[in-house]
Design an enzyme around this catalytic site. Structure first.
Site, PDB file in Angstrom:
ATOM      1  N   CYS A  49       0.832  -1.204   0.000  1.00  0.00           N
ATOM      2  CA  CYS A  49       0.000   0.000   0.000  1.00  0.00           C
ATOM      3  C   CYS A  49       0.868   1.257   0.000  1.00  0.00           C
ATOM      4  O   CYS A  49       1.330   1.702   1.053  1.00  0.00           O
ATOM      5  CB  CYS A  49      -0.921  -0.008   1.216  1.00  0.00           C
ATOM      6  SG  CYS A  49      -1.926   1.470   1.331  1.00  0.00           S
TER       7      CYS A  49
ATOM      8  N   CYS B  27      -0.354   4.176   2.043  1.00  0.00           N
ATOM      9  CA  CYS B  27      -0.211   4.051   3.502  1.00  0.00           C
ATOM     10  C   CYS B  27       1.230   4.308   3.932  1.00  0.00           C
ATOM     11  O   CYS B  27       1.482   4.929   4.950  1.00  0.00           O
ATOM     12  CB  CYS B  27      -0.550   2.651   3.994  1.00  0.00           C
ATOM     13  SG  CYS B  27      -1.924   1.899   3.197  1.00  0.00           S
ATOM     14  N   ASP B  28       2.178   3.761   3.180  1.00  0.00           N
ATOM     15  CA  ASP B  28       3.546   3.662   3.684  1.00  0.00           C
ATOM     16  C   ASP B  28       4.569   4.519   2.949  1.00  0.00           C
ATOM     17  O   ASP B  28       5.715   4.620   3.390  1.00  0.00           O
ATOM     18  CB  ASP B  28       4.000   2.184   3.629  1.00  0.00           C
ATOM     19  CG  ASP B  28       3.088   1.295   4.464  1.00  0.00           C
ATOM     20  OD1 ASP B  28       2.596   1.785   5.496  1.00  0.00           O
ATOM     21  OD2 ASP B  28       2.861   0.142   4.092  1.00  0.00           O
TER      22      ASP B  28
END
Ligand code: NAP
Length: 307
Positions: free
Chosen positions: A131, A134-135
């Site tokens: 992701c 997200c990261d």
């Protein structure tokens, strides 16, 4: 005996829960292994209608859950481990306990696909991610690898180029599944380097619990080499979560439920909603729409049966 059990708690499941709860059917939502679904892996969602400033994915899905609970939906932590649709009432095994229900909505979604390397699995959350949104933030000024040749890989590589010092897109072939516009955008991005006909053999370094590099192999020349990297992002598609219904619910060869019109599956009384049937649109809003449709079909199905 339940009127309806909803399997999955992403946009599809939660919307189905809102509708069936408001219809007084007291739905039970089995949250699943990835409670909240794909939205919990995103940050700002800017295309869900009704939020002109955008809304954080986890907030959006949590709001849906609260909305469903306000109307009496019950949420259960846990996952369906077995199902028996051979007779009515249907039976579902939830972490070892069988329950019975008149109808089922399968909204179990699709999960990120992994390469399957042991080192990859051990380094998830320690440099391996599925992701980018997200990261990506954690890899400011770092070396990043993105795996895949579809639209997701292009989108993630472009997104990650905002953070990384360099982004290498690794694809196992020369031809791309990605649409021309997405591919061109990635090709024109000076920070993205393409490495084709290349596969990942190993990710280092499990002993440090940190991604430090990869061993790569060119599938044409056979050449093998190591490359330093800090962030390893997978964008190789998704796998629908239908394994547990194997042999009962009709699916295509990849495991996506074959819809039978509306929200119907091949088994009357079992309905589908969201990404578990949808390999094309896969949006929060389309999943929610599908959850609404499935709920209305459940209502009509139960009504026709006199419940
Ligand atoms: P996808 O189109 O199925 O592409 C997956 C890619 O991963 C393929 O290039 C595939 O290689 C590669 N791959 C699969 N398994 C692999 C493995 N084990 N090792 C190495 N490579 C592997 O998936 P996607 O990119 O997630 O896209 C899914 C759908 O969402 C598509 O319809 C796409 O258009 C859509 N989408 C749209 C947007 C957008 O328009 N903004 C953004 C993201 C996704 P091969 O080609 O060799 O099979």
């Amino acid at each position: 005996m339940r009127n309806v059990v909803i399997i999955g708690s992403g946009c599809a499941g939660n919307t189905a829960a809102i509708y069936t709860a408001r219809a007084n059917l007291k739905p039970l939502v089995v949250a699943g292994h990835e409670a909240g679904g794909q939205l919990t892996l995103t940050t700002l969602v800017e295309n869900f209608p009704g939020f002109p400033e955008g809304i954080n994915g986890p907030d959006l899905v949590e709001n849906m859950k609260q909305q469903a609970q306000n109307f009496g939906a019950e949420f259960l932590h846990g996952a369906v481990t077995d199902a028996d649709f051979s007779q009515r009432p249907f039976r579902l095994n939830i972490d070892g306990e069988w329950i019975e229900t008149r109808t089922v909505i399968i909204a179990s979604g699709a999960s990120a696909r992994w390469l399957g390397l042991e080192s990859e699995q051990k380094l998830i959350g320690h440099g391996v991610s599925s992701c980018a949104t997200c990261d990506g933030f954690f890899y400011r000024g770092k070396k990043i690898i993105v795996i895949g040749g579809g639209d997701s890989a292009m989108e993630e590589a472009n997104f990650l180029s905002r953070f990384g010092s360099e982004v290498t897109l690794i694809h196992r072939r020369e031809e791309f599944r990605a649409s021309k516009i997405m591919l061109d955008r990635a090709r024109q991005n000076p920070k993205i380097k393409f490495m084709l006909n290349t596969v990942v053999e190993e990710i280092f370094d499990v002993s440090q619990k940190l991604v430090t590099g990869v061993r790569l192999r060119n599938v044409k020349s056979g050449e093998v080499w190591n490359q330093d990297v800090d962030g390893f992002f997978l964008a190789i598609g998704h796998v629908p979560n239908t394994k547990v219904f194997n042999g009962q619910i009709a699916t295509d060869p990849d495991g996506y439920i074959l819809g039978q019109g509306g929200a119907r599956t091949n088994i009357p009384g079992v309905f589908h909603a969201g990404d578990v049937e949808d390999r094309i649109y896969r949006q929060a809003i389309t999943a929610s729409g599908a959850g609404c449709k499935a709920a209305i079909e459940v209502e009509r199905f139960l009504e026709a049966e006199g419940h």
